[in-house]
Design a protein around this motif. Structure first.
Motif, short mmCIF file in Angstrom:
data_model
loop_
_atom_site.label_atom_id
_atom_site.label_comp_id
_atom_site.label_asym_id
_atom_site.label_seq_id
_atom_site.Cartn_x
_atom_site.Cartn_y
_atom_site.Cartn_z
N THR A 4 14.09 33.08 51.57
CA THR A 4 13.52 33.70 50.36
C THR A 4 13.20 32.67 49.28
O THR A 4 12.65 33.03 48.24
N GLN A 5 13.50 31.40 49.52
CA GLN A 5 13.13 30.35 48.57
C GLN A 5 11.72 29.81 48.82
O GLN A 5 11.19 29.06 48.00
N LYS B 207 22.55 24.27 53.18
CA LYS B 207 22.11 25.63 53.48
C LYS B 207 21.08 26.11 52.46
O LYS B 207 21.29 26.03 51.26
N LYS B 208 19.98 26.60 52.99
CA LYS B 208 18.91 27.15 52.16
C LYS B 208 18.58 28.54 52.66
O LYS B 208 19.00 28.96 53.74
N TYR B 209 17.77 29.26 51.88
CA TYR B 209 17.39 30.61 52.26
C TYR B 209 15.88 30.74 52.37
O TYR B 209 15.12 30.16 51.57
N THR C 59 19.76 34.52 62.15
CA THR C 59 19.28 34.16 60.81
C THR C 59 18.76 32.74 60.70
O THR C 59 18.00 32.43 59.78
N THR D 249 14.43 40.24 49.29
CA THR D 249 15.05 40.82 50.48
C THR D 249 14.61 42.28 50.62
O THR D 249 14.03 42.86 49.69
N HIS E 99 18.20 29.88 56.43
CA HIS E 99 18.64 31.16 56.98
C HIS E 99 18.01 32.34 56.24
O HIS E 99 17.66 32.25 55.06
N PHE E 100 17.92 33.46 56.95
CA PHE E 100 17.67 34.73 56.29
C PHE E 100 18.99 35.22 55.70
O PHE E 100 20.07 34.95 56.25
N ASN E 101 18.90 35.91 54.59
CA ASN E 101 20.11 36.28 53.83
C ASN E 101 20.29 37.79 53.76
O ASN E 101 20.72 38.34 52.75
N ASN F 60 21.79 43.33 50.99
CA ASN F 60 20.48 42.72 50.75
C ASN F 60 19.37 43.37 51.58
O ASN F 60 18.20 43.28 51.23
#
Length: 541
Positions: free
Chosen positions: A508-509, A504-506, A485, A84, A64-66, A449
């Motif tokens: 931005t990783q 769940k991951k982001y 997202t 972000t 997902h985007f955070n 963010n």
């Protein structure tokens, strides 16, 4: 003899270090792609495109985007910086800047000029508004500027932001049908780009028109053709196949290719030509090719996520990906390249589609929202205190409020109270709440963010789930809800194990993960959180 031995050892160590990196990294961003499309259309994909990446690579199903707003500019910047918008500064595609009091486009730069056959405005672009480094910047520095970085897209922002500040080149599509750049990158286009443009390859796609790629029965995952939730391409009577692109082109320009699957095809042709002519992946220094497929976004906006046209676009993109992978296998070598695939955001369902299926939501016209806010201001204070409303941000004119002898905090609260009476609004946050977010409110954290106090508004509006600030047909995005997202995140190739995760991951990783895989510095705005699952050293076949 001793010096010779030392030289041999140095060369061996250098070669060993080089072998610890892939020859080429290929970053693929698919504009407006939902993870759900990989599930819904899976049975109709070939074995050599998306399925090959999913079966042989690593799949993060729950990435997902955070932050909010989930738009194209912020999405590309966040993928490549690992940060972000609150850090990298790209808070929208375009936004009203509180600092300058003017509209700002994310890659605008009047200090540079167009390179190639494009208009003046199309080419005055650079990454100067991006405040942090990208993974591509760090690769350039990590190879002492020997590794090449090239970004390309149909959209300028989809090419420029991923390529970063130190790129060799970024190329984007002009309404003339040519790929262009700016003097930020060089004094003239490379000869191979000029030659590619001279061939007018876009005409091959326009002349063939757009009909279904597969038999009509294949498209049973989509609405029937001529759905009431579809917009119309370039003035056609009905949104139905086949589309006469030649006729559209004659009445408009080569920009019509953007809103067809063939914008993706042309970009893939251009990418393969770049690999050949720039000799990407041919030496010991890792190169990076950043590709952003934008036609998916154009088709989605106009025709919506349930249209046959959208499904057709993804079936064709699947074949495009298969062709690109085959080209990489042959010209860079299996196991020599690392590819990741993600999106810059996903998208909402059409609100009327949901409403007609008994979910109590609707679309809200953006202009009507702005008009209502201004009317409240003039009705209440006999003065328009609204400087701007855009991207869910409301800008209030503090100078005017002070001149009226009013207390700003009370005026601000009155606007919040008014907005809370609007059907679509769930909550309204002010600057103090946003900048002092402390983790107790999930959606407030998402807004924080994506918020830059020097650029964004005094108030930020959170709409209720399912409501959309858009027209009655097609779709859009921008909210912090899962439908906007949740994006695909796939890794494939060099030192990537086959596997999957539902944790769940982001998004931005991605950049810090690449930094660790390549053994280079993290982008300077990144929080340095990595995807540990892809650090198993077993290679995908």
């Amino acid at each position: 003899m001793k010096k010779l031995l030392l030289l041999i050892v140095f060369i061996l160590v250098s070669n060993l270090q080089a072998q610890q990196r892939p020859k080429l990294v290929v970053g693929v961003v698919v504009d407006q792609m939902r993870m759900e499309y990989l599930y819904r259309f899976k049975n109709d994909f070939s074995e050599n495109g998306f399925k090959r990446i999913m079966n042989k690579g690593y799949v993060f199903h729950n990435a997902h985007f955070n932050y909010m707003p989930t738009y194209t500019g912020p999405g590309h910047a966040s993928v490549y910086t690992g940060a972000t918008p609150s850090v990298h500064g790209i808070v929208g595609n375009e936004w009203f800047s509180r600092t300058t009091g003017k509209e700002r486009y994310c890659t605008d730069d009047e200090s540079v000029q167009t390179l190639g056959d494009g208009t003046k405005a199309e080419g005055e672009m650079s990454p100067k508004n991006l405040l942090s480094t990208t993974i591509t910047d760090e690769l350039r520095m990590g190879t002492n500027f020997k590794g090449k970085v090239i970004g390309m897209s149909i959209k300028d922002r989809g090419a420029i932001l991923p390529a970063g500040h130190f790129a060799n080149w970024a190329f984007w599509y002009s309404k003339t049908g040519a790929f262009i750049s700016s003097t930020f990158y060089g004094e003239k286009l490379p000869d191979w780009v000029t030659e590619f443009n001279y061939q007018k390859n876009y005409l091959n796609y326009i002349n063939q028109g757009w009909n279904l790629y597969k038999p009509a029965a294949t498209y049973n995952e989509s609405d029937a053709d001529d759905s009431p939730y579809e917009g119309k391409l370039y003035g056609v009577d009905k949104p139905v196949f086949p589309y006469d692109l030649k006729k559209m082109y004659e009445k408009n320009d080569a920009g019509v290719l953007r809103v067809t699957p063939f914008g993706n095809n042309l970009l893939a042709d251009f990418a393969m030509k770049a690999i050949e002519k720039e000799e990407l992946g041919k030496d010991e220094n890792t190169d990076f090719l950043a590709i952003s497929f934008s036609s998916t976004d154009y088709v989605g906006h106009v025709l919506g996520p349930r249209s046959m046209e959208l499904q057709d676009t993804y079936l064709r993109l699947d074949q495009t990906m298969a062709d690109l992978l085959a080209y990489l296998d042959k010209n860079v070598g299996k196991g020599n390249y690392l590819l990741f695939l993600t999106a810059d955001h996903a998208c909402a369902e059409n609100a009327n589609f949901l409403k007609n299926n008994k979910l109590n939501v609707k679309n809200i016209e953006y202009k009507e929202i702005s008009k209502a806010i201004k009317k409240f201001s003039t009705d209440t204070y006999n003065e328009d205190f609204v400087t701007n409303y855009s991207n869910f941000n409301l800008y209030l004119n503090k100078t005017k409020i002070k001149e009226k002898g009013l207390e700003y905090s009370k005026v601000e609260q009155s606007f919040k109270d008014f907005l809370m009476t609007q059907e679509q609004v769930k909550k309204v946050y002010d600057e103090e709440e946003i900048t002092h977010s402390c983790g107790n409110d999930y959606y407030l954290d998402m807004i924080a963010n994506g918020y830059d106090a020097k650029e964004d508004g005094n108030l930020v509006i959170l709409d209720k789930p399912g409501y959309i600030q858009y027209g009655p047909t097609g779709t859009s995005h921008g909210t912090p809800y899962a439908y906007d997202t949740h994006a695909p995140l796939l890794f494939f190739g060099w030192n990537i194990p086959a596997g999957e995760s539902h944790e769940k991951k982001y998004i931005t990783q991605i950049a810090p993960t690449l930094a660790q895989k390549l053994g280079i510095t993290f982008p300077n705005g990144s929080e340095c959180e990595v995807l540990e699952e892809v650090f198993v050293t077993k290679k995908a076949k």
